[in-house]
Enzyme design. Sequence first.
Site, PDB file in Angstrom:
ATOM      1  CG  HIS A  60      -2.019  -0.855   1.061  1.00  0.00           C
ATOM      2  ND1 HIS A  60      -2.108  -2.159   1.214  1.00  0.00           N
ATOM      3  CD2 HIS A  60      -3.412  -0.662   1.047  1.00  0.00           C
ATOM      4  CE1 HIS A  60      -3.422  -2.754   1.055  1.00  0.00           C
ATOM      5  NE2 HIS A  60      -4.112  -1.384   0.753  1.00  0.00           N
ATOM      6  CG  HIS A  96       2.494  -3.229   6.344  1.00  0.00           C
ATOM      7  ND1 HIS A  96       3.406  -4.165   5.610  1.00  0.00           N
ATOM      8  CD2 HIS A  96       1.473  -3.047   5.352  1.00  0.00           C
ATOM      9  CE1 HIS A  96       2.683  -4.429   4.575  1.00  0.00           C
ATOM     10  NE2 HIS A  96       1.574  -3.941   4.375  1.00  0.00           N
TER      11      HIS A  96
END
Length: 226
Positions: free
Chosen positions: A148, A197
Amino acid sequence: MNQQAGVPAHRPDRTVIAAVSIMVAGIGGFLALVMVAAANPPYAFDTRLLLALRKAGHPDMPVGPHWLQLAMLDISSLASTTVLFLMMMALFAYLLAARRPRAALFVLLTLGGGQLLLSLLKLAVDRPRPEIVSHLVEVLTLSFPSGHAMGAALTYGTLAALACRFAPGRASRICLWAVAVLATLLVGISRVYLGVHWPSDVLAGWCAGAAWAAACWLALGRRLSA
């Protein structure tokens, strides 16, 4: 030769200098973060930042009101694979319709090639997702670098670079880049907030995305108007 005294024959292009600097800094930063990703256990700053976004003693409960979690989910979706693919194809189709085949090719190679590079980098580093906090969204791929974050840096940076070619003045170009940078930063932050993440994954995604975008612009972008 009609060159005035004291005037250099060739002045370096500031945009080229900036692109080269971004590419070199991005590659250097990414390589440094690969070492962070290889560490076991994870570096303290990765763990500390993840836990700082959860309520003390409750790794499954993010800090802030419920609307913040919903907002982070929405922000994260701005760089989902589906959204970025649709944006790429829409921009590609528009540029072809506008009879700008070089710009269309630039978009396809930059964004499409970036996704291929992302997949190769994930496989090469092979870092698992963080497990010290619960994931607030389903994830299936490897962790490093953040897709992303890299996709946002690539896509919104490329959009800003193309839009700046038609911007009427410096203020409008600054505004375009500010929006692109803000969107990229928010997407990366959302991925850490959602617990999917490590912070270093996001930093690496930004570095890789910026470096690839700068490299593509140096190779192709400067010739769009040729």
